[in-house]
Design an enzyme around this catalytic site. Structure first.
Site, mmCIF file in Angstrom:
data_model
loop_
_atom_site.group_PDB
_atom_site.id
_atom_site.type_symbol
_atom_site.label_atom_id
_atom_site.label_comp_id
_atom_site.label_asym_id
_atom_site.label_seq_id
_atom_site.Cartn_x
_atom_site.Cartn_y
_atom_site.Cartn_z
ATOM 1 N N GLN A 1 13.462 0.924 -2.036
ATOM 2 C CA GLN A 1 12.749 0.566 -3.269
ATOM 3 C C GLN A 1 13.646 0.621 -4.503
ATOM 4 O O GLN A 1 13.601 -0.277 -5.348
ATOM 5 C CB GLN A 1 11.593 1.543 -3.487
ATOM 6 C CG GLN A 1 10.249 1.000 -3.071
ATOM 7 C CD GLN A 1 9.115 1.939 -3.443
ATOM 8 O OE1 GLN A 1 9.315 3.131 -3.708
ATOM 9 N NE2 GLN A 1 7.908 1.413 -3.458
ATOM 10 N N ARG B 1 5.778 -10.929 -5.303
ATOM 11 C CA ARG B 1 4.461 -11.136 -4.694
ATOM 12 C C ARG B 1 3.618 -9.861 -4.812
ATOM 13 O O ARG B 1 4.116 -8.809 -5.220
ATOM 14 C CB ARG B 1 4.638 -11.522 -3.231
ATOM 15 C CG ARG B 1 5.017 -10.364 -2.333
ATOM 16 C CD ARG B 1 5.285 -10.805 -0.907
ATOM 17 N NE ARG B 1 5.165 -9.690 0.026
ATOM 18 C CZ ARG B 1 5.501 -9.753 1.311
ATOM 19 N NH1 ARG B 1 6.001 -10.878 1.798
ATOM 20 N NH2 ARG B 1 5.341 -8.710 2.105
ATOM 21 N N GLY B 2 2.363 -9.963 -4.371
ATOM 22 C CA GLY B 2 1.524 -8.781 -4.190
ATOM 23 C C GLY B 2 1.338 -7.986 -5.460
ATOM 24 O O GLY B 2 0.932 -8.516 -6.500
ATOM 25 N N GLU B 3 1.662 -6.704 -5.375
ATOM 26 C CA GLU B 3 1.396 -5.816 -6.506
ATOM 27 C C GLU B 3 2.654 -5.106 -7.007
ATOM 28 O O GLU B 3 3.043 -5.227 -8.165
ATOM 29 C CB GLU B 3 0.339 -4.785 -6.076
ATOM 30 C CG GLU B 3 -0.010 -3.808 -7.163
ATOM 31 C CD GLU B 3 -1.325 -3.087 -6.938
ATOM 32 O OE1 GLU B 3 -2.233 -3.654 -6.293
ATOM 33 O OE2 GLU B 3 -1.462 -1.948 -7.413
ATOM 34 N N ASP B 4 3.318 -4.389 -6.107
ATOM 35 C CA ASP B 4 4.391 -3.517 -6.589
ATOM 36 C C ASP B 4 5.635 -4.300 -7.007
ATOM 37 O O ASP B 4 6.229 -4.025 -8.060
ATOM 38 C CB ASP B 4 4.738 -2.473 -5.528
ATOM 39 C CG ASP B 4 5.540 -1.328 -6.119
ATOM 40 O OD1 ASP B 4 5.127 -0.792 -7.155
ATOM 41 O OD2 ASP B 4 6.597 -0.995 -5.568
ATOM 42 N N SER B 5 6.053 -5.290 -6.197
ATOM 43 C CA SER B 5 7.248 -6.057 -6.590
ATOM 44 C C SER B 5 6.973 -6.836 -7.877
ATOM 45 O O SER B 5 7.859 -7.040 -8.712
ATOM 46 C CB SER B 5 7.699 -7.003 -5.473
ATOM 47 O OG SER B 5 6.672 -7.908 -5.126
ATOM 48 N N ASP C 1 0.849 -1.202 0.000
ATOM 49 C CA ASP C 1 0.000 0.000 0.000
ATOM 50 C C ASP C 1 0.884 1.251 0.000
ATOM 51 O O ASP C 1 0.725 2.144 -0.835
ATOM 52 C CB ASP C 1 -0.898 0.026 1.249
ATOM 53 C CG ASP C 1 -1.714 -1.243 1.398
ATOM 54 O OD1 ASP C 1 -2.567 -1.498 0.554
ATOM 55 O OD2 ASP C 1 -1.459 -1.984 2.367
HETATM 56 O O1 TRH Z 1 4.326 -6.010 0.673
HETATM 57 P P1 TRH Z 1 3.363 -6.656 -0.218
HETATM 58 O O2 TRH Z 1 2.930 -7.990 0.178
HETATM 59 O O3 TRH Z 1 2.110 -5.714 -0.344
HETATM 60 C C1 TRH Z 1 0.794 -6.213 -0.485
HETATM 61 C C2 TRH Z 1 0.237 -6.059 -1.836
HETATM 62 O O4 TRH Z 1 0.332 -4.733 -2.247
HETATM 63 C C3 TRH Z 1 -1.208 -6.496 -1.844
HETATM 64 O O5 TRH Z 1 -1.750 -6.304 -3.123
HETATM 65 C C4 TRH Z 1 -1.948 -5.684 -0.835
HETATM 66 O O6 TRH Z 1 -3.262 -6.105 -0.791
HETATM 67 C C5 TRH Z 1 -1.299 -5.878 0.492
HETATM 68 O O7 TRH Z 1 0.047 -5.469 0.424
HETATM 69 C C6 TRH Z 1 -1.965 -5.075 1.556
HETATM 70 O O8 TRH Z 1 3.984 -6.778 -1.689
HETATM 71 P P2 TRH Z 1 4.254 -5.667 -2.817
HETATM 72 O O9 TRH Z 1 2.978 -5.127 -3.370
HETATM 73 O O10 TRH Z 1 5.154 -6.292 -3.757
HETATM 74 O O11 TRH Z 1 4.998 -4.490 -2.078
HETATM 75 C C7 TRH Z 1 6.295 -4.641 -1.591
HETATM 76 C C8 TRH Z 1 7.013 -3.309 -1.614
HETATM 77 O O12 TRH Z 1 8.228 -3.422 -0.891
HETATM 78 C C9 TRH Z 1 7.389 -2.862 -3.012
HETATM 79 O O13 TRH Z 1 7.241 -1.450 -3.122
HETATM 80 C C10 TRH Z 1 8.859 -3.229 -3.127
HETATM 81 C C11 TRH Z 1 9.313 -2.997 -1.725
HETATM 82 N N1 TRH Z 1 10.518 -3.695 -1.304
HETATM 83 C C12 TRH Z 1 11.646 -2.937 -0.983
HETATM 84 O O14 TRH Z 1 11.613 -1.704 -1.123
HETATM 85 N N2 TRH Z 1 12.764 -3.575 -0.530
HETATM 86 C C13 TRH Z 1 12.839 -4.923 -0.389
HETATM 87 O O15 TRH Z 1 13.892 -5.442 0.049
HETATM 88 C C14 TRH Z 1 11.694 -5.704 -0.751
HETATM 89 C C15 TRH Z 1 11.743 -7.198 -0.633
HETATM 90 C C16 TRH Z 1 10.560 -5.054 -1.197
#
Ligand code: TRH
Length: 401
Positions: free
Chosen positions: A276, A292-296, A34
């Protein structure tokens, strides 16, 4: 953020047009996505669209993990041109403020009633947008841009659906992202320097695989397959990821940042949870990314490297419909068929039951990595032909205000 001075017709009085102000609201439900998505949007509004942007976020410690410049102890701070303000969430009082011309409510987080009242009090109501979660499902095209009327107040809210098609809201992508990626991937020295900076010593000839997943019952079998396999694998794990499974599999010896645990052909390399922008470079550097999820997930698409996606687990396994929709979309779009292992692997990795096929599938996937990489490059290049999410959102707001 400077103002633009436009000469008037008689050249006596300058007309000053103030930059448009945007307010982005984000409430962190769990994890990082988020905050990750909303922060990326806020940064891009400032850097590329010169919007005067306030970012209201209720979980500064989460934001500061992916954006280490952010100080979680401060109620207000300017980072990369974004005015970051701590808020307590929609149901808590908020100090009086004049709303911006555009109000982005990330993932239906809600807005405080006093802020809604302030929106009503403006001479022209702001463009109020609810930024939804990403989906490859076809129905989102019919809902993207629809409006709903507030039940009590004279306000309209528009739904914005990110997606993979021209009729959706698109995907976040910074203007220079792909050129930076190409420069990095075409520079062998950059990769070596990057691994050194992260404290990872890749064994000679090993496949580099980044791991970012939800609790996953198939992970131990995959780790076994890597340890017992024919190919040497270096699995790079940011601190805290898959902690439960890794703890059990390593017998409590999960490598912390800078540590390595070797078993058979597998080395597990612990790294810090990185910023990020550093995470992007990790994705650009690896031979395979588990995301996983959305952004990664979206960032792994832009990395144009082989990936395996684990959608956010939902009640009744609703994530499987999202997965199917994406797999169908990924299989189409470029003329050449993708490697056969891709779908099978995604289904096995996301199987809510104990499938037991991960180990056998790994050998197939490993052999197909070069073909998967070539397919990813073609598919991503096609996708990059569409305008990015922030540009589309800015255009939509221009039409509304
Ligand atoms: O953290 P997430 O599991 O977030 C999830 C999803 O957005 C899901 O759709 C939502 O419903 C839920 O949250 C509430 O996975 P996501 O979306 O990949 O986000 C991870 C963020 O972390 C992304 O911006 C990349 C960042 N990241 C780093 O900055 N450094 C890191 O070492 C890693 C592993 C990730």
């Amino acid at each position: 953020m400077g103002s633009t001075v436009v000469p008037s017709d008689d050249f006596l009085l300058p007309i000053v047009t103030l930059p448009q102000r945007w307010d982005v609201f984000c409430s962190v439900v769990d994890n990082y996505g988020d905050a990750g998505v909303a922060w990326r949007l806020a940064r891009q509004l400032v850097a590329e669209h010169r919007r005067n942007t306030r970012f209201f976020v209720d979980a500064l410690p989460v934001l500061s993990r992916i954006a280490p410049d952010v100080d979680p102890s401060r109620d207000r701070q300017n980072v990369q041109g974004v005015d970051i303000i701590r808020w307590e969430g929609a149901d808590r009082p908020m100090p009086p403020t004049t709303p911006g011309q555009a109000v982005i409510e990330a993932f239906g987080c809600g807005l405080p009633s006093s802020y809604l009242d302030a929106m009503v009090a403006l001479s022209a109501p702001p463009a109020w947008i609810n930024l939804e979660y990403l989906s490859a499902e076809g129905w989102i095209e019919g809902c993207h841009g629809l409006k709903s009327h507030h039940p009590r107040l004279p306000l309209r809210r528009y739904f914005y659906f990110p997606g993979f098609t021209a009729a959706s809201g698109g995907l976040l992508r910074e203007a220079d992202l792909l050129s930076r990626r190409d420069a990095f991937q075409n520079d062998p020295g950059a990769r070596a320097t990057f691994w050194r900076a992260l404290g990872v010593a890749l064994p000679e000839g090993a496949l580099a695989i980044s791991l970012f997943c939800y609790p996953n019952r198939h992970l131990p079998a995959l780790l076994d397959a890597w340890a017992d396999g024919d190919v040497s694998v270096c699995c790079i794990v940011p601190e805290g990821v898959a902690a439960g499974e890794l703890d059990r599999w390593t017998g409590g010896a999960v490598p912390h940042a800078g540590q390595v645990l070797a078993r058979g052909r597998l080395s597990l390399a612990g790294i810090p949870f990185v910023a990020q922008d550093v995470y992007d470079r990790l994705l650009w550097s690896c031979d395979l990314n588990l995301v996983r999820g959305e952004d990664s997930f979206v960032r792994s698409l832009w990395a144009a490297r082989p990936f395996v996606w684990q959608p956010y687990p939902q009640a009744d396994n609703a994530q499987l419909a999202k997965l199917d929709a994406f797999l169908e979309r990924y299989a189409s779009g470029v003329p050449q068929a993708g490697p056969a292992s891709f779908d099978a692997w995604h289904r096995a990795w996301n199987d809510p039951a104990d499938g037991g096929s991960i180990a056998a599938l790994w050998a197939v996937l490993a052999a197909e990595l070069p073909a998967l990489g070539a397919y990813a490059r073609r598919w991503t290049a096609e996708l990059a032909g569409q305008p990015d999410l922030t540009s589309r959102l800015v255009r939509m707001v221009e039409e509304l205000v």
